[in-house]
Design a protein around this motif. Structure first.
Motif, short mmCIF file in Angstrom:
data_model
loop_
_atom_site.label_atom_id
_atom_site.label_comp_id
_atom_site.label_asym_id
_atom_site.label_seq_id
_atom_site.Cartn_x
_atom_site.Cartn_y
_atom_site.Cartn_z
N PRO A 61 0.84 -1.20 0.00
CA PRO A 61 0.00 0.00 0.00
C PRO A 61 0.88 1.26 0.00
O PRO A 61 1.92 1.29 0.66
CB PRO A 61 -0.81 -0.11 1.29
N SER A 62 0.47 2.26 -0.76
CA SER A 62 1.24 3.51 -0.77
C SER A 62 1.05 4.26 0.54
O SER A 62 1.91 5.02 0.97
CB SER A 62 0.84 4.38 -1.96
N ARG A 63 -0.10 4.04 1.17
CA ARG A 63 -0.34 4.59 2.51
C ARG A 63 -1.39 3.72 3.19
O ARG A 63 -2.16 3.02 2.53
CB ARG A 63 -0.78 6.04 2.45
N ILE A 64 -1.40 3.80 4.49
CA ILE A 64 -2.40 3.06 5.26
C ILE A 64 -3.31 4.10 5.91
O ILE A 64 -2.83 5.01 6.59
CB ILE A 64 -1.74 2.16 6.33
N PRO A 65 -4.62 3.98 5.70
CA PRO A 65 -5.53 4.95 6.32
C PRO A 65 -5.36 4.97 7.84
O PRO A 65 -5.09 3.94 8.46
CB PRO A 65 -6.92 4.43 5.92
N VAL A 66 -5.54 6.15 8.42
CA VAL A 66 -5.36 6.32 9.86
C VAL A 66 -6.24 5.34 10.64
O VAL A 66 -5.80 4.74 11.63
CB VAL A 66 -5.65 7.78 10.29
N GLY A 67 -7.47 5.16 10.20
CA GLY A 67 -8.37 4.23 10.90
C GLY A 67 -7.81 2.81 10.93
O GLY A 67 -7.89 2.13 11.96
N ASP A 68 -7.24 2.36 9.83
CA ASP A 68 -6.64 1.02 9.79
C ASP A 68 -5.41 0.96 10.69
O ASP A 68 -5.19 -0.04 11.39
CB ASP A 68 -6.26 0.63 8.36
N ALA A 69 -4.61 2.03 10.68
CA ALA A 69 -3.41 2.05 11.53
C ALA A 69 -3.80 1.98 13.00
O ALA A 69 -3.18 1.24 13.78
CB ALA A 69 -2.59 3.30 11.25
N VAL A 70 -4.83 2.70 13.40
CA VAL A 70 -5.29 2.67 14.79
C VAL A 70 -5.83 1.28 15.12
O VAL A 70 -5.52 0.72 16.18
CB VAL A 70 -6.35 3.77 15.06
N LEU A 71 -6.64 0.73 14.22
CA LEU A 71 -7.20 -0.60 14.43
C LEU A 71 -6.10 -1.65 14.62
O LEU A 71 -6.14 -2.45 15.56
CB LEU A 71 -8.07 -0.97 13.23
N THR A 73 -2.99 -1.08 15.49
CA THR A 73 -2.20 -0.75 16.69
C THR A 73 -2.87 -1.28 17.95
O THR A 73 -2.24 -1.94 18.78
CB THR A 73 -1.99 0.77 16.79
N VAL A 74 -4.15 -0.99 18.10
CA VAL A 74 -4.87 -1.45 19.29
C VAL A 74 -4.97 -2.98 19.28
O VAL A 74 -4.80 -3.63 20.32
CB VAL A 74 -6.26 -0.79 19.41
N GLY A 75 -5.22 -3.56 18.09
CA GLY A 75 -5.25 -5.01 17.99
C GLY A 75 -3.93 -5.65 18.37
O GLY A 75 -3.88 -6.67 19.05
N THR A 76 -2.83 -5.01 17.95
CA THR A 76 -1.50 -5.51 18.29
C THR A 76 -1.28 -5.45 19.79
O THR A 76 -0.80 -6.42 20.40
CB THR A 76 -0.41 -4.68 17.57
N PHE A 77 -1.65 -4.34 20.40
CA PHE A 77 -1.52 -4.20 21.86
C PHE A 77 -2.26 -5.33 22.57
O PHE A 77 -1.71 -6.02 23.41
CB PHE A 77 -2.07 -2.84 22.32
N ARG A 78 -3.53 -5.53 22.20
CA ARG A 78 -4.36 -6.49 22.93
C ARG A 78 -3.88 -7.92 22.70
O ARG A 78 -3.82 -8.72 23.63
CB ARG A 78 -5.81 -6.34 22.48
N LEU A 79 -3.54 -8.28 21.45
CA LEU A 79 -3.12 -9.65 21.18
C LEU A 79 -1.75 -9.94 21.80
O LEU A 79 -1.55 -11.03 22.36
CB LEU A 79 -3.09 -9.92 19.67
N ALA A 80 -0.84 -8.99 21.76
CA ALA A 80 0.47 -9.19 22.38
C ALA A 80 0.32 -9.40 23.88
O ALA A 80 0.96 -10.28 24.47
CB ALA A 80 1.38 -8.00 22.09
N PHE A 140 0.33 -8.70 11.74
CA PHE A 140 -0.80 -7.89 11.27
C PHE A 140 -0.45 -7.13 9.99
O PHE A 140 -1.26 -7.05 9.07
CB PHE A 140 -1.27 -6.91 12.35
N VAL A 141 0.73 -6.56 9.91
CA VAL A 141 1.13 -5.82 8.71
C VAL A 141 1.21 -6.76 7.50
O VAL A 141 0.71 -6.45 6.42
CB VAL A 141 2.45 -5.06 8.93
N LEU A 142 1.83 -7.92 7.68
CA LEU A 142 1.91 -8.88 6.58
C LEU A 142 0.51 -9.35 6.17
O LEU A 142 0.21 -9.49 4.99
CB LEU A 142 2.80 -10.06 6.95
N GLY A 143 -0.33 -9.56 7.16
CA GLY A 143 -1.72 -9.93 6.87
C GLY A 143 -2.45 -8.81 6.15
O GLY A 143 -3.22 -9.06 5.21
N TYR A 144 -2.21 -7.59 6.55
CA TYR A 144 -2.85 -6.43 5.92
C TYR A 144 -2.47 -6.32 4.45
O TYR A 144 -3.31 -5.98 3.61
CB TYR A 144 -2.46 -5.17 6.68
N VAL A 145 -1.23 -6.65 4.15
CA VAL A 145 -0.77 -6.58 2.76
C VAL A 145 -1.38 -7.72 1.92
O VAL A 145 -1.76 -7.52 0.78
CB VAL A 145 0.77 -6.62 2.68
#
Length: 188
Positions: A61-71, A73-80, A140-145
Protein backbone atom coordinates in the motif's frame (compact mmCIF):
# COMPACT_ATOMS: atom_id res chain seq x y z
CA UNK A 1 37.57 -27.27 1.92
CA UNK A 2 38.02 -29.57 4.90
CA UNK A 3 35.76 -29.39 7.95
CA UNK A 4 38.75 -28.43 10.10
CA UNK A 5 39.33 -25.42 7.84
CA UNK A 6 35.69 -24.35 8.19
CA UNK A 7 35.94 -24.63 11.98
CA UNK A 8 39.16 -22.64 11.98
CA UNK A 9 37.49 -19.87 9.98
CA UNK A 10 34.65 -19.69 12.52
CA UNK A 11 36.92 -19.56 15.56
CA UNK A 12 37.47 -15.75 15.49
CA UNK A 13 33.69 -15.25 15.44
CA UNK A 14 33.19 -17.66 18.34
CA UNK A 15 36.01 -15.97 20.29
CA UNK A 16 34.44 -12.56 19.63
CA UNK A 17 31.00 -13.84 20.78
CA UNK A 18 32.47 -15.29 24.00
CA UNK A 19 34.25 -12.01 24.73
CA UNK A 20 31.08 -9.99 24.13
CA UNK A 21 29.04 -12.31 26.32
CA UNK A 22 31.55 -12.05 29.19
CA UNK A 23 31.82 -8.30 28.92
CA UNK A 24 28.10 -7.67 28.43
CA UNK A 25 26.66 -10.11 30.97
CA UNK A 26 29.32 -9.71 33.66
CA UNK A 27 28.58 -13.25 34.79
CA UNK A 28 24.79 -13.09 34.57
CA UNK A 29 23.05 -15.86 32.63
CA UNK A 30 21.84 -13.92 29.60
CA UNK A 31 20.81 -15.76 26.41
CA UNK A 32 22.71 -13.60 23.92
CA UNK A 33 23.18 -16.44 21.44
CA UNK A 34 19.53 -17.46 21.68
CA UNK A 35 18.43 -13.82 21.35
CA UNK A 36 20.58 -13.57 18.24
CA UNK A 37 18.89 -16.74 16.98
CA UNK A 38 15.44 -15.22 17.65
CA UNK A 39 16.43 -12.15 15.65
CA UNK A 40 17.58 -14.44 12.85
CA UNK A 41 14.27 -16.32 12.91
CA UNK A 42 12.35 -13.03 12.84
CA UNK A 43 14.41 -11.67 9.94
CA UNK A 44 14.14 -14.99 8.11
CA UNK A 45 10.35 -15.06 8.47
CA UNK A 46 9.96 -11.43 7.41
CA UNK A 47 12.33 -11.93 4.48
CA UNK A 48 10.51 -15.06 3.36
CA UNK A 49 7.13 -13.34 3.68
CA UNK A 50 8.40 -10.31 1.75
CA UNK A 51 9.74 -12.57 -1.01
CA UNK A 52 6.44 -14.47 -1.16
CA UNK A 53 4.48 -11.22 -1.36
CA UNK A 54 6.75 -9.96 -4.11
CA UNK A 55 6.45 -13.26 -6.01
CA UNK A 56 2.65 -12.92 -6.05
CA UNK A 57 2.99 -9.48 -7.64
CA UNK A 58 1.15 -7.78 -4.80
CA UNK A 59 1.78 -4.11 -4.42
CA UNK A 60 2.50 -2.65 -1.01
CA UNK A 61 0.00 0.00 0.00
CA UNK A 62 1.24 3.51 -0.77
CA UNK A 63 -0.34 4.59 2.51
CA UNK A 64 -2.40 3.06 5.26
CA UNK A 65 -5.53 4.95 6.32
CA UNK A 66 -5.36 6.32 9.86
CA UNK A 67 -8.37 4.23 10.90
CA UNK A 68 -6.64 1.02 9.79
CA UNK A 69 -3.41 2.05 11.53
CA UNK A 70 -5.29 2.67 14.79
CA UNK A 71 -7.20 -0.60 14.43
CA UNK A 72 -3.98 -2.57 13.85
CA UNK A 73 -2.20 -0.75 16.69
CA UNK A 74 -4.87 -1.45 19.29
CA UNK A 75 -5.25 -5.01 17.99
CA UNK A 76 -1.50 -5.51 18.29
CA UNK A 77 -1.52 -4.20 21.86
CA UNK A 78 -4.36 -6.49 22.93
CA UNK A 79 -3.12 -9.65 21.18
CA UNK A 80 0.47 -9.19 22.38
CA UNK A 81 -0.76 -8.75 25.95
CA UNK A 82 -3.10 -11.73 25.58
CA UNK A 83 -0.20 -13.95 24.47
CA UNK A 84 2.18 -12.66 27.15
CA UNK A 85 -0.04 -12.35 30.23
CA UNK A 86 -3.38 -14.12 29.82
CA UNK A 87 -4.09 -17.25 31.92
CA UNK A 88 -5.73 -18.88 28.87
CA UNK A 89 -2.48 -18.72 26.87
CA UNK A 90 -0.41 -20.11 29.78
CA UNK A 91 -0.11 -23.55 28.12
CA UNK A 92 1.89 -21.92 25.30
CA UNK A 93 4.27 -20.27 27.80
CA UNK A 94 4.40 -23.13 30.33
CA UNK A 95 7.36 -25.04 28.82
CA UNK A 96 9.50 -21.92 29.19
CA UNK A 97 8.29 -20.21 32.38
CA UNK A 98 7.19 -20.84 35.95
CA UNK A 99 3.95 -19.47 37.39
CA UNK A 100 4.46 -16.92 40.17
CA UNK A 101 0.90 -15.78 40.85
CA UNK A 102 -1.43 -13.13 39.55
CA UNK A 103 -0.31 -9.71 38.42
CA UNK A 104 -3.40 -7.63 37.96
CA UNK A 105 -6.86 -8.20 36.60
CA UNK A 106 -6.97 -11.47 34.62
CA UNK A 107 -3.20 -11.61 34.19
CA UNK A 108 -0.48 -13.87 35.54
CA UNK A 109 3.08 -13.28 36.68
CA UNK A 110 5.67 -15.74 35.38
CA UNK A 111 9.45 -16.03 35.38
CA UNK A 112 11.71 -17.87 32.97
CA UNK A 113 12.56 -21.43 34.04
CA UNK A 114 16.09 -21.71 32.73
CA UNK A 115 18.69 -18.98 32.71
CA UNK A 116 20.74 -18.68 29.57
CA UNK A 117 20.00 -20.49 26.34
CA UNK A 118 17.04 -20.88 24.05
CA UNK A 119 14.40 -21.61 26.71
CA UNK A 120 15.39 -18.42 28.50
CA UNK A 121 15.12 -16.33 25.33
CA UNK A 122 11.77 -17.85 24.35
CA UNK A 123 10.45 -17.45 27.91
CA UNK A 124 11.40 -13.77 27.94
CA UNK A 125 9.83 -13.24 24.52
CA UNK A 126 6.57 -14.99 25.44
CA UNK A 127 6.14 -13.13 28.74
CA UNK A 128 6.98 -9.66 27.46
CA UNK A 129 4.04 -7.87 25.85
CA UNK A 130 6.43 -5.25 24.45
CA UNK A 131 8.52 -7.97 22.78
CA UNK A 132 5.46 -9.86 21.52
CA UNK A 133 4.10 -6.64 19.99
CA UNK A 134 6.95 -6.67 17.45
CA UNK A 135 5.99 -10.15 16.25
CA UNK A 136 2.22 -9.58 16.42
CA UNK A 137 2.48 -6.20 14.70
CA UNK A 138 4.57 -7.71 11.94
CA UNK A 139 1.98 -10.45 11.52
CA UNK A 140 -0.80 -7.89 11.27
CA UNK A 141 1.13 -5.82 8.71
CA UNK A 142 1.91 -8.88 6.58
CA UNK A 143 -1.72 -9.93 6.87
CA UNK A 144 -2.85 -6.43 5.92
CA UNK A 145 -0.77 -6.58 2.76
CA UNK A 146 -1.94 -10.06 1.74
CA UNK A 147 -5.50 -10.25 3.12
CA UNK A 148 -6.59 -6.80 4.29
CA UNK A 149 -10.24 -7.59 4.97
CA UNK A 150 -9.52 -10.68 7.08
CA UNK A 151 -6.74 -8.85 8.91
CA UNK A 152 -9.03 -5.92 9.68
CA UNK A 153 -11.56 -8.37 11.15
CA UNK A 154 -8.91 -10.05 13.32
CA UNK A 155 -7.60 -6.67 14.48
CA UNK A 156 -11.16 -5.47 15.07
CA UNK A 157 -11.79 -8.45 17.32
CA UNK A 158 -8.74 -7.66 19.44
CA UNK A 159 -9.59 -3.94 19.42
CA UNK A 160 -13.08 -4.74 20.68
CA UNK A 161 -11.60 -6.87 23.45
CA UNK A 162 -9.28 -3.98 24.40
CA UNK A 163 -12.26 -1.61 24.48
CA UNK A 164 -14.19 -4.08 26.60
CA UNK A 165 -11.24 -4.30 28.99
CA UNK A 166 -11.30 -0.52 29.43
CA UNK A 167 -15.05 -0.58 30.07
CA UNK A 168 -14.59 -3.36 32.67
CA UNK A 169 -12.10 -1.19 34.55
CA UNK A 170 -14.37 1.86 34.29
CA UNK A 171 -17.34 -0.18 35.53
CA UNK A 172 -15.31 -1.53 38.47
CA UNK A 173 -14.14 1.99 39.34
CA UNK A 174 -17.72 3.28 39.28
CA UNK A 175 -18.92 0.35 41.40
CA UNK A 176 -16.10 0.75 43.90
CA UNK A 177 -16.55 4.52 44.01
CA UNK A 178 -20.31 4.21 44.46
CA UNK A 179 -19.85 1.63 47.18
CA UNK A 180 -17.35 3.75 49.06
CA UNK A 181 -19.53 6.85 48.59
CA UNK A 182 -22.58 4.91 49.80
CA UNK A 183 -20.74 3.70 52.87
CA UNK A 184 -19.70 7.24 53.74
CA UNK A 185 -23.25 8.52 53.34
CA UNK A 186 -24.71 5.71 55.43
CA UNK A 187 -22.16 6.24 58.14
CA UNK A 188 -22.48 10.05 58.23
Amino acid sequence: MAMADVRAMGEPVRRWARTQKQEYTQGEARPLGADLGAMGVYLGLVGTAAAAIRATGRELPSRIPVGDAVLLTVGTFRLARRIAKDPVTAPVRAPFVRYQGTSGEAEVAEVVREHGGVKHAVGELLTCPFCMAQWVGTGFVLGYVTAPRATRLAALTMTMVAGSDVLQFVYDAIQNGALKGGERTAGA
